[in-house]
Design an enzyme around this catalytic site. Sequence first.
Site, PDB file in Angstrom:
ATOM      1  N   ARG A  27       0.646  -0.980   0.024  1.00  0.00           N
ATOM      2  CA  ARG A  27       0.131   0.243  -0.150  1.00  0.00           C
ATOM      3  C   ARG A  27       0.901   1.058   0.242  1.00  0.00           C
ATOM      4  O   ARG A  27       0.986   2.802   0.636  1.00  0.00           O
ATOM      5  CB  ARG A  27      -0.852   0.217   1.344  1.00  0.00           C
ATOM      6  CG  ARG A  27      -2.316  -0.731   0.873  1.00  0.00           C
ATOM      7  CD  ARG A  27      -2.490  -0.785   2.659  1.00  0.00           C
ATOM      8  NE  ARG A  27      -4.280  -2.024   2.183  1.00  0.00           N
ATOM      9  CZ  ARG A  27      -4.968  -2.457   3.103  1.00  0.00           C
ATOM     10  NH1 ARG A  27      -4.569  -1.752   4.561  1.00  0.00           N
ATOM     11  NH2 ARG A  27      -6.052  -3.421   3.390  1.00  0.00           N
ATOM     12  N   ASN A  31       7.025  -4.608   5.046  1.00  0.00           N
ATOM     13  CA  ASN A  31       6.456  -6.545   5.624  1.00  0.00           C
ATOM     14  C   ASN A  31       6.627  -8.025   4.008  1.00  0.00           C
ATOM     15  O   ASN A  31       6.739  -8.974   4.157  1.00  0.00           O
ATOM     16  CB  ASN A  31       5.380  -6.737   6.305  1.00  0.00           C
ATOM     17  CG  ASN A  31       4.954  -7.439   7.321  1.00  0.00           C
ATOM     18  OD1 ASN A  31       6.117  -7.745   7.809  1.00  0.00           O
ATOM     19  ND2 ASN A  31       4.242  -7.525   7.735  1.00  0.00           N
ATOM     20  N   ASN A  66       7.419 -11.971   7.019  1.00  0.00           N
ATOM     21  CA  ASN A  66       5.719 -11.209   6.438  1.00  0.00           C
ATOM     22  C   ASN A  66       5.121 -12.093   7.880  1.00  0.00           C
ATOM     23  O   ASN A  66       3.666 -12.756   7.901  1.00  0.00           O
ATOM     24  CB  ASN A  66       5.281 -11.638   5.776  1.00  0.00           C
ATOM     25  CG  ASN A  66       3.966 -10.930   4.995  1.00  0.00           C
ATOM     26  OD1 ASN A  66       3.636 -10.250   5.615  1.00  0.00           O
ATOM     27  ND2 ASN A  66       2.810 -11.665   4.010  1.00  0.00           N
ATOM     28  N   ARG A  79       4.994  -5.068  13.605  1.00  0.00           N
ATOM     29  CA  ARG A  79       4.732  -4.247  14.092  1.00  0.00           C
ATOM     30  C   ARG A  79       5.215  -3.915  15.895  1.00  0.00           C
ATOM     31  O   ARG A  79       4.977  -2.595  16.487  1.00  0.00           O
ATOM     32  CB  ARG A  79       3.442  -3.211  13.974  1.00  0.00           C
ATOM     33  CG  ARG A  79       2.083  -3.920  14.363  1.00  0.00           C
ATOM     34  CD  ARG A  79       1.243  -3.162  13.165  1.00  0.00           C
ATOM     35  NE  ARG A  79      -0.322  -3.510  13.306  1.00  0.00           N
ATOM     36  CZ  ARG A  79      -0.946  -2.775  13.511  1.00  0.00           C
ATOM     37  NH1 ARG A  79      -0.734  -1.914  14.052  1.00  0.00           N
ATOM     38  NH2 ARG A  79      -2.175  -3.759  13.976  1.00  0.00           N
ATOM     39  N   GLU A 113      -4.335  -9.071  16.001  1.00  0.00           N
ATOM     40  CA  GLU A 113      -3.197  -8.652  16.463  1.00  0.00           C
ATOM     41  C   GLU A 113      -4.198  -7.383  17.527  1.00  0.00           C
ATOM     42  O   GLU A 113      -3.622  -7.033  18.598  1.00  0.00           O
ATOM     43  CB  GLU A 113      -2.027  -7.981  15.963  1.00  0.00           C
ATOM     44  CG  GLU A 113      -2.650  -7.088  15.091  1.00  0.00           C
ATOM     45  CD  GLU A 113      -3.509  -7.170  13.984  1.00  0.00           C
ATOM     46  OE1 GLU A 113      -3.836  -6.392  13.246  1.00  0.00           O
ATOM     47  OE2 GLU A 113      -4.003  -8.563  13.890  1.00  0.00           O
ATOM     48  N   ASP A 114      -4.732  -6.288  17.255  1.00  0.00           N
ATOM     49  CA  ASP A 114      -5.236  -5.423  18.378  1.00  0.00           C
ATOM     50  C   ASP A 114      -5.880  -5.929  19.300  1.00  0.00           C
ATOM     51  O   ASP A 114      -5.192  -5.704  20.467  1.00  0.00           O
ATOM     52  CB  ASP A 114      -6.242  -5.094  17.124  1.00  0.00           C
ATOM     53  CG  ASP A 114      -5.913  -4.256  15.353  1.00  0.00           C
ATOM     54  OD1 ASP A 114      -5.250  -3.512  15.994  1.00  0.00           O
ATOM     55  OD2 ASP A 114      -6.273  -4.399  15.339  1.00  0.00           O
ATOM     56  N   ARG A 144     -12.509 -12.656  14.970  1.00  0.00           N
ATOM     57  CA  ARG A 144     -12.311 -12.251  16.746  1.00  0.00           C
ATOM     58  C   ARG A 144     -13.309 -12.334  17.479  1.00  0.00           C
ATOM     59  O   ARG A 144     -12.305 -12.134  18.396  1.00  0.00           O
ATOM     60  CB  ARG A 144     -12.900 -10.712  15.694  1.00  0.00           C
ATOM     61  CG  ARG A 144     -11.699  -9.533  15.110  1.00  0.00           C
ATOM     62  CD  ARG A 144     -11.310  -8.367  15.115  1.00  0.00           C
ATOM     63  NE  ARG A 144     -10.576  -7.942  14.505  1.00  0.00           N
ATOM     64  CZ  ARG A 144     -10.329  -6.854  14.799  1.00  0.00           C
ATOM     65  NH1 ARG A 144     -10.022  -6.162  15.414  1.00  0.00           N
ATOM     66  NH2 ARG A 144      -8.836  -6.313  14.133  1.00  0.00           N
TER      67      ARG A 144
END
Length: 410
Positions: free
Chosen positions: A218, A243, A268, A273, A350-351, A393
Amino acid sequence: SSLLSSSFCLLPPSPSFHSRLLSSLRAGCIPVVLSPSQPLPFQDNIDWRLASFRFPLSMVDFVPEMLEELEKEDVMEMRRRGKVFLARIDDAQALSKSLVAALSERVQIGLPLYPEVHSNLISPNGVFRNTTSKFTRIHSRSGAQKLSVSRMYSSARWNSGRDLSYTPLTLHDVPMMPGDAPFYEGTRENLEAVNGGRRLGLTRDEEQFTVMILTYDRDEGVRTTIEKLRNCPYLNKIIIVWNNLERRPKGKWPEIHVPVEFILSVKNSLNSRFLPYDRIETEHRDRVVGYPERFHRFKHGRGMYGLSGSCEYSMILTSFAFVHKEFLFEYTYNQHPAILEYVDKHRNCEDIAMNYLVSHLTRKPPLKVVKKTGYSNGVTSGLSSRGNHYLERNDCIKMLNSIYGYNPLL
């Protein structure tokens, strides 16, 4: 089975006391020690009052009545804290970590600092210099701090579940300075902000922040983000975690008032992060701060994930969030291996994993920042647009609850 169904376990002095203590904690049972003098593991470091009770044996007939008066919230918190303390003594590896930390504190010898992750710096087209960088940048003073060893392993650190294998880069119980500290005779404090603004007085040393951007393909969205951060006050630098291992950044990239650095990931992974790279030179506080917010709820006894429909929230997505570098160390070195493996395989977790870790260690909720303007990085679709996003999630929350033994979100 009787332990698993009990909230409290009576533990009189006996040769098998410590094994029974471990069995109680493993079952989520609050130990009730029937002795005023029975030693507890690492009692000079761990505040066992947060996870157990102590009564003389002569009061045993009155103990049940006193325990019945406890609020359910206190019982739940004591059981949670018991799991934290159990992690200090549950097996040989845990005991060795705690023993080394306790001895280091006793003899006033500091353990090694957290190992930072080496940054494999790359640059677009082989050359990238920020010739316009004239902003006053603050470098972290943590490496040069003369920390008191007696405070490195403070009770807050032992009691919170933080990793004891290394010396922390920052103290977690530093008191706030008074607002008039700059007026004290001989003080080094001042009233001037880094960017020249006048202030009434600083209650903390001046700080800046680092922006971490994880990207794969991106490029234009990242360029847009860099431009939007041009002349942003208190920004220290931008680190782009690259990545995509198959290609390098190319083309023209914005040069702004602070350095922009590219770090090539080892693999990757969304975990890239959250690595404590050695190029991060700033620090922050003890909450996840940012936006957008999310919340968790329960349906039929099962934790679920959802968008926040009101003022209530318990998580901040980490795409636009401040996270203390110390938590990057904890995530990398103290996070359960099963969680890291799960996050590597499931892009939707991950969040939540970072929010769980911070809430577990600090027992504080995140802090939502209300946006004054709209924001877009040029991306029209993301993870949330996938049909199974919320189901994945939900599974993540279920997995984290099983490993932590409770839901730490606040």
